[in-house]
Each structure stands twice: as C-alpha cells, then as structure tokens.
Design an enzyme around this catalytic site. Sequence first.
Site, PDB file in Angstrom:
ATOM      1  N   LYS A 175      10.338  -0.319  -1.797  1.00  0.00           N
ATOM      2  CA  LYS A 175      11.070  -0.747  -0.605  1.00  0.00           C
ATOM      3  C   LYS A 175      10.343  -1.883   0.112  1.00  0.00           C
ATOM      4  O   LYS A 175      10.957  -2.888   0.488  1.00  0.00           O
ATOM      5  CB  LYS A 175      11.278   0.432   0.340  1.00  0.00           C
ATOM      6  CG  LYS A 175      12.242   1.480  -0.193  1.00  0.00           C
ATOM      7  CD  LYS A 175      12.341   2.692   0.723  1.00  0.00           C
ATOM      8  CE  LYS A 175      13.289   3.739   0.161  1.00  0.00           C
ATOM      9  NZ  LYS A 175      13.398   4.925   1.039  1.00  0.00           N
ATOM     10  N   CYS A 210       8.685   3.022   3.835  1.00  0.00           N
ATOM     11  CA  CYS A 210       8.387   4.458   3.903  1.00  0.00           C
ATOM     12  C   CYS A 210       9.404   5.258   3.096  1.00  0.00           C
ATOM     13  O   CYS A 210      10.539   4.815   2.896  1.00  0.00           O
ATOM     14  CB  CYS A 210       8.427   4.967   5.346  1.00  0.00           C
ATOM     15  SG  CYS A 210       7.257   4.180   6.450  1.00  0.00           S
ATOM     16  N   ASP A 211       8.982   6.445   2.673  1.00  0.00           N
ATOM     17  CA  ASP A 211       9.909   7.382   2.048  1.00  0.00           C
ATOM     18  C   ASP A 211       9.348   8.785   2.193  1.00  0.00           C
ATOM     19  O   ASP A 211       8.124   8.976   2.198  1.00  0.00           O
ATOM     20  CB  ASP A 211      10.109   7.073   0.565  1.00  0.00           C
ATOM     21  CG  ASP A 211      11.301   7.828  -0.005  1.00  0.00           C
ATOM     22  OD1 ASP A 211      12.436   7.354   0.184  1.00  0.00           O
ATOM     23  OD2 ASP A 211      11.082   8.895  -0.594  1.00  0.00           O
ATOM     24  N   SER A 212      10.241   9.770   2.346  1.00  0.00           N
ATOM     25  CA  SER A 212       9.810  11.153   2.565  1.00  0.00           C
ATOM     26  C   SER A 212      10.501  12.116   1.609  1.00  0.00           C
ATOM     27  O   SER A 212      11.663  11.911   1.241  1.00  0.00           O
ATOM     28  CB  SER A 212      10.113  11.586   4.002  1.00  0.00           C
ATOM     29  OG  SER A 212       9.419  10.792   4.935  1.00  0.00           O
ATOM     30  N   GLY A 265       5.410   8.694   2.144  1.00  0.00           N
ATOM     31  CA  GLY A 265       4.685   7.568   1.568  1.00  0.00           C
ATOM     32  C   GLY A 265       4.808   6.341   2.448  1.00  0.00           C
ATOM     33  O   GLY A 265       5.834   6.131   3.112  1.00  0.00           O
TER      34      GLY A 265
END
EC number: 3.6.1.9
Length: 455
Positions: free
Chosen positions: A65, A128-130, A165
């Site tokens: 991303k 970001c990623d969750s 992340g």
Amino acid sequence: MAVPLILASHSRPRRDLLYSAGICPMIRDSHVDERSVILDMAKRQNVNPDQIPAQERVAALSRVKAQTVAESFKAVKEAARNARGYRQISTPLKDGHGTISAVESMQAAIESQQGMSTMEIGPLVVGCDSMFTLDGITYGKPHDKERARARLRLMSGKTGTLWTGHCLIDLASGKELHAVSSAQVTFSELSDDDIESYIATGEPLEVAGSFTLEGFGSAFIASIQGDPSGVIGLSVPTLRGMIESLGIAWTDLWNLTREDKSPSNPDNPVAPKDNVHQPGDGWIECLCGHRHWGLNGASGVLLARRNEQTGEVTDILLQHRALWSAEGGTWGAPGGATSDGESPLEGALRESFEEANIRPDDIEVEGSYLEDHGPWGYTTVFAFEKPGHTVVPKANDDESLEVQWVPFKDVAQYKLISPLQKDWNEFAERLQEISRRMLNSQLGSAQHSGNDRND
C-alpha cells in the site's frame, strides 16, 4: 512548515487517530487488491495462504500500500520536473485589468515554489493493514452477516491478538521502514441478541476481526493489553518511533490546532459526510473582496488533446463540478486546493488524478498561468496527452458529477466556472500556440533525424 504526511488509506478511523494527534494527513487510497497480494505471497512461498502468519500478512500488505502510493507521488514529481514552456503571471489587483505582469520558465517557477521536488525530507508516506488472530486462526474482514455472526460467537469471552503492519517511506530520500504492532484484546460474553444488534449496525462487516474499538463494538471489549491505537488500525507510538528513527521529530508533523482538528468543513455543510479533508483545504478572505478555496491557493490541469499530424487542438478534458462544491454544476479544469508542502503544479497534477483520472505519466506539462491575488492565487496548468498515451477520464471521487472530453470548438458553449469563463479565449489561444510549437518541434526532430541518416 510541518513535514507532510500522506496516509495510504481512506480509513476514517485512521484519519481520526492522526487528527487527534495533531496531524491532518494528505489522503491517497492505494486501491490495492489485498487478496491478490496474499495469494502471490503464498505462491512464492509455496504454501497455503492460511499458513502465512498474520504478522507477515499485515507487513506485506502495508508495504504494498505504501509503495503503491509512493510511486503515484513520484510520478507527480517526475511530471513536474519535466515541465516545459513558461509560466505567465497576472496580477489583476495591482493593475485592475489582469494583464501579464511577469513571465518565467516553468523550471524557474518550480525552483521558486518549493514543492515536493525541492524537499530534503518528506513527504512521508505511511501504509497500514490489520488482521486479528484467535485460537491460531487469522481473520480479516468478514464482508457478510453469516461470517460476522460466526466469528462474533467464537470471540465471545475469549482473548485474541490484533496485528497491525506499518510501512513508512520518505519520498525525498527513498528510505523505507517497517514495523508490526500487536495488542491482546479480551471480549465480554456476547448474547445472541447482542450479536444480532451489533450486526444490524453494519459495523462488523468491513473491519478486521469483526469489531472496532472506536465504534459500537467498544462496549463488548473487556480489556486490551498493548497499544489501543493499533487496535484501531494505526499504532501512533509505533509510527512515532519509525518517524523519529529517520531523525524527524514527531512534533514536526503537527499541522493542526485544537480549534481546527475537525475534518468537517463548516463553510460547506452540504459536502458528503465521507468527503476527505486535506491539508490546505479551507476558505481564505481575499483582497479582491471574495472568498476563495485553498489556504495555499489552488490549481488545476487544463488538459488538451491534439492532432499530431496537423497540430490542431481537438478536445479539452472538463470536469462537471459536484453541486455541493464552489460554483457547483459548472464545468472547469479538474483541480483543487494546493496541499501543504506541494507546489501549485504538483497540486494540480495530484488533484487532477484524484478527480478525473489524469495520470501524470500520461501527460506533458507545457506551461501555466497564475492569477495572483497576493494572499491567494489560482494556477492553470496547460498540458497535452503524451504521444501514444490516452487519458481515459473517470470521476475518482465525490467532487465530480462527470468528467469528459469536450470538443475544443464547443467549450465556450458550456456553463464554465467563472475564472475559466473569463479567461477561456486567452487560454484557447495559448493552447493553440503551444500545439503549434510542439508540431514545429516534431517536424524539426524528424528533419534532424533524416539528415543524420543521410550523413
């Protein structure tokens, strides 16, 4: 000026976290296909996607991303660096007529305007990623009621881990950093009525793990061990540590005061609820007696299509402006407010992609025109499609009713936004002049190439 931060996400919770921390980020959605990224990752590792640990997944997705958005801003910087022609400056408040008061090369204008191209630090891009793990199983967004219902029943009274992340890229230096935060989340016992009522809100369908800390789901979270902001989707302490490791103070990113933290725009109450508030958005009282949009000024791309054989300008790409926007319902060049840390040219290139799908690598910048009011100015950037490239117009956000190519001869018949209406005849002549110059350059290059072959 604060170091600009670009958030590679349209997530309102992440935006609100940064607003609360004193930072209004520039927003650019990456539009990454998350499933494809994980499938490619599994193929490279020769494993089943479910076998990839959650912390590795969120690290990979946050990286893609951030990198995708960073590349889009690099394209803006590259198009700006390659700009040709000259910038005309009109100062109507001084002479009362709007005559040209100065002319300079586009490269001189870029050097004097101190945008992204001249920065030694930043802008900073964060992706970001969750994902959520419970009993060794990783959960993303459920997307439908049945999955959400099953997950919420499993989560009732249990403790799981929320992984987030982070990828940070400094566009000036190219440095790239990665980090993963985690927090243990313990849920209260959920009754069937609790679950059905929660699902009815729609909230758990499109969030990692089927719950949120900042919404309806907060009442069902008994405790958290770790960073709560990471549970929301962006760990502020983690991001602070990454930024400070680059030698940048966290406070150097502050660009909001307590009075202006709200993303809403009181001057434009009918804007869609999800309309993004960008740095530089706002109204300014001008010496001309009018209020103008853009605290740093505004700019747009007047994109033309030409016949490469004859040099004739054939079409102009125009944006039909959303009814809630300034002079809504009129037609104009795609553009908007110049953000903090970017030049008017860079702002025009960014905005025209966001609003009309004009990709910087598909066009050539051939000059500009600044109407300078002193505390505010509007820059019209003149551009043409690159030979062999085609710009396919598309409304990428809520600021356009439609975007389309309009025959050059028909532009004057449209209801144009007032600045374009006033200057259209001069702009039309300028575009024709630029197109003739481009044709002469083509012919000169062809003749020179022919002479080289004869030699």
